[in-house]
Scaffold this motif. Sequence first.
Motif, PDB file in Angstrom:
ATOM      1  N   GLU A  22     -31.508 -23.628  74.655  1.00  0.00           N
ATOM      2  CA  GLU A  22     -31.683 -23.710  73.251  1.00  0.00           C
ATOM      3  C   GLU A  22     -32.934 -23.270  72.640  1.00  0.00           C
ATOM      4  OE1 GLU A  22     -31.036 -27.868  72.255  1.00  0.00           O
ATOM      5  OE2 GLU A  22     -29.218 -27.979  73.667  1.00  0.00           O
ATOM      6  N   GLN A  23     -33.668 -22.537  73.336  1.00  0.00           N
ATOM      7  CA  GLN A  23     -34.815 -21.895  72.837  1.00  0.00           C
ATOM      8  C   GLN A  23     -35.848 -22.605  72.057  1.00  0.00           C
ATOM      9  OE1 GLN A  23     -31.523 -20.029  72.199  1.00  0.00           O
ATOM     10  NE2 GLN A  23     -31.783 -19.480  74.320  1.00  0.00           N
ATOM     11  N   LYS A  24     -36.054 -23.770  72.663  1.00  0.00           N
ATOM     12  CA  LYS A  24     -36.825 -24.792  72.041  1.00  0.00           C
ATOM     13  C   LYS A  24     -38.142 -24.746  73.089  1.00  0.00           C
ATOM     14  CE  LYS A  24     -33.363 -27.487  69.648  1.00  0.00           C
ATOM     15  NZ  LYS A  24     -32.745 -28.932  69.719  1.00  0.00           N
ATOM     16  N   ARG A  25     -39.322 -25.392  72.345  1.00  0.00           N
ATOM     17  CA  ARG A  25     -40.342 -25.417  73.168  1.00  0.00           C
ATOM     18  C   ARG A  25     -40.592 -26.787  73.345  1.00  0.00           C
ATOM     19  NH1 ARG A  25     -43.708 -21.928  75.025  1.00  0.00           N
ATOM     20  NH2 ARG A  25     -44.174 -19.878  74.312  1.00  0.00           N
ATOM     21  N   VAL A  26     -40.306 -27.314  74.653  1.00  0.00           N
ATOM     22  CA  VAL A  26     -40.687 -28.700  75.010  1.00  0.00           C
ATOM     23  C   VAL A  26     -41.634 -28.873  76.000  1.00  0.00           C
ATOM     24  CG1 VAL A  26     -39.509 -30.921  75.958  1.00  0.00           C
ATOM     25  CG2 VAL A  26     -37.857 -29.123  74.702  1.00  0.00           C
ATOM     26  N   LYS A  27     -42.749 -29.814  75.934  1.00  0.00           N
ATOM     27  CA  LYS A  27     -43.697 -30.045  76.510  1.00  0.00           C
ATOM     28  C   LYS A  27     -43.364 -30.686  78.091  1.00  0.00           C
ATOM     29  CE  LYS A  27     -48.423 -31.762  76.948  1.00  0.00           C
ATOM     30  NZ  LYS A  27     -49.236 -33.009  76.680  1.00  0.00           N
ATOM     31  N   TYR A  28     -43.794 -30.260  78.888  1.00  0.00           N
ATOM     32  CA  TYR A  28     -43.384 -30.499  80.380  1.00  0.00           C
ATOM     33  C   TYR A  28     -44.710 -31.665  80.686  1.00  0.00           C
ATOM     34  CZ  TYR A  28     -40.517 -26.266  81.090  1.00  0.00           C
ATOM     35  OH  TYR A  28     -39.537 -25.507  80.757  1.00  0.00           O
ATOM     36  N   ALA A  29     -44.235 -32.582  81.498  1.00  0.00           N
ATOM     37  CA  ALA A  29     -45.040 -33.701  81.912  1.00  0.00           C
ATOM     38  C   ALA A  29     -45.826 -33.026  83.133  1.00  0.00           C
ATOM     39  CB  ALA A  29     -44.191 -34.858  82.554  1.00  0.00           C
ATOM     40  N   ASP A  30     -45.260 -32.354  83.868  1.00  0.00           N
ATOM     41  CA  ASP A  30     -46.058 -31.627  85.337  1.00  0.00           C
ATOM     42  C   ASP A  30     -46.878 -30.411  84.646  1.00  0.00           C
ATOM     43  OD1 ASP A  30     -46.930 -30.545  87.551  1.00  0.00           O
ATOM     44  OD2 ASP A  30     -45.063 -30.674  88.545  1.00  0.00           O
ATOM     45  N   ILE A  31     -48.353 -30.587  84.881  1.00  0.00           N
ATOM     46  CA  ILE A  31     -49.051 -29.078  84.359  1.00  0.00           C
ATOM     47  C   ILE A  31     -48.715 -28.256  85.059  1.00  0.00           C
ATOM     48  CG2 ILE A  31     -50.894 -30.793  83.457  1.00  0.00           C
ATOM     49  CD1 ILE A  31     -52.451 -29.952  86.017  1.00  0.00           C
ATOM     50  N   LEU A  32     -48.313 -27.958  86.318  1.00  0.00           N
ATOM     51  CA  LEU A  32     -47.771 -26.875  86.970  1.00  0.00           C
ATOM     52  C   LEU A  32     -46.827 -26.157  86.348  1.00  0.00           C
ATOM     53  CD1 LEU A  32     -47.826 -28.225  90.511  1.00  0.00           C
ATOM     54  CD2 LEU A  32     -49.544 -26.909  89.576  1.00  0.00           C
ATOM     55  N   LEU A  33     -45.855 -26.679  85.470  1.00  0.00           N
ATOM     56  CA  LEU A  33     -44.768 -26.065  84.654  1.00  0.00           C
ATOM     57  C   LEU A  33     -45.215 -25.617  83.348  1.00  0.00           C
ATOM     58  CD1 LEU A  33     -41.848 -28.559  85.493  1.00  0.00           C
ATOM     59  CD2 LEU A  33     -42.425 -26.088  86.400  1.00  0.00           C
ATOM     60  N   ASN A  34     -46.352 -26.132  82.906  1.00  0.00           N
ATOM     61  CA  ASN A  34     -46.797 -25.646  81.320  1.00  0.00           C
ATOM     62  C   ASN A  34     -46.851 -24.134  81.524  1.00  0.00           C
ATOM     63  OD1 ASN A  34     -47.205 -28.251  80.528  1.00  0.00           O
ATOM     64  ND2 ASN A  34     -49.263 -28.207  80.843  1.00  0.00           N
ATOM     65  N   GLY A  35     -46.236 -23.712  80.188  1.00  0.00           N
ATOM     66  CA  GLY A  35     -46.232 -22.166  80.257  1.00  0.00           C
ATOM     67  C   GLY A  35     -45.139 -21.505  81.063  1.00  0.00           C
ATOM     68  N   PHE A  36     -44.188 -22.342  81.692  1.00  0.00           N
ATOM     69  CA  PHE A  36     -43.113 -22.060  82.354  1.00  0.00           C
ATOM     70  C   PHE A  36     -41.952 -22.013  81.201  1.00  0.00           C
ATOM     71  CE2 PHE A  36     -39.747 -22.433  85.766  1.00  0.00           C
ATOM     72  CZ  PHE A  36     -40.271 -21.341  86.550  1.00  0.00           C
ATOM     73  N   VAL A  37     -41.573 -20.472  80.900  1.00  0.00           N
ATOM     74  CA  VAL A  37     -40.601 -20.470  79.935  1.00  0.00           C
ATOM     75  C   VAL A  37     -39.570 -19.449  80.258  1.00  0.00           C
ATOM     76  CG1 VAL A  37     -41.975 -21.574  77.752  1.00  0.00           C
ATOM     77  CG2 VAL A  37     -42.302 -19.212  78.417  1.00  0.00           C
ATOM     78  N   ARG A  38     -38.440 -19.491  79.338  1.00  0.00           N
ATOM     79  CA  ARG A  38     -37.598 -18.309  79.475  1.00  0.00           C
ATOM     80  C   ARG A  38     -38.064 -17.081  79.047  1.00  0.00           C
ATOM     81  NH1 ARG A  38     -31.670 -18.128  76.623  1.00  0.00           N
ATOM     82  NH2 ARG A  38     -30.954 -16.565  77.532  1.00  0.00           N
ATOM     83  N   LYS A  39     -37.887 -16.127  79.898  1.00  0.00           N
ATOM     84  CA  LYS A  39     -38.337 -14.732  79.484  1.00  0.00           C
ATOM     85  C   LYS A  39     -37.494 -13.898  78.909  1.00  0.00           C
ATOM     86  CE  LYS A  39     -41.507 -15.105  83.369  1.00  0.00           C
ATOM     87  NZ  LYS A  39     -42.660 -14.891  83.610  1.00  0.00           N
TER      88      LYS A  39
END
Length: 154
Positions: free
Chosen positions: A137-154
């Motif tokens: 859905e091309q939304k920016r949802v904040k992850y709980a695990d900091i290892l996933l932060n910045g992990f977005v669709r390319k």
Amino acid sequence: MIERGHIMEEFDFSFVKGSDLLKDFSGDIDKVIDFYKQGEYNEMIFNARRVIEGLAAKLVELNGLQNDRNSGYGLSEKLAALRSDAKYPARIMRLFDRLRTYGTIAVHATAKIDAWSAQVALMNFHDLLAYMVSFHEQKRVKYADILLNGFVRK
């Protein structure tokens, strides 16, 4: 030490309400959160697994991956189809695998899920849903695990 029934601030599930992808699962996701708050960790994880089974089936359909092997109810087969499509990163597929395994443990009456494991499972559940909403859905949802932060669709 984790307080009983305390969901960390990062576990914000509000994005579920506005998601077309997750709308069919909204009530079941609420149950998962309620069971966590009540300290009913086996029920929480069992219900989280039910949600991911439904989500996996929806993703298989959405990606046009239905075949004789995964048309039944097996979560493992659906995950194999999603994995073979390689649309989702391995670390996201591992979240599915962890929740499937936690769900298997939770259904055995002799295995009592503790608060720590429940919180880890809830974080995995949150981040799997967050990724799928962000990706589809091309939304920016904040992850709980900091290892996933910045992990977005390319």
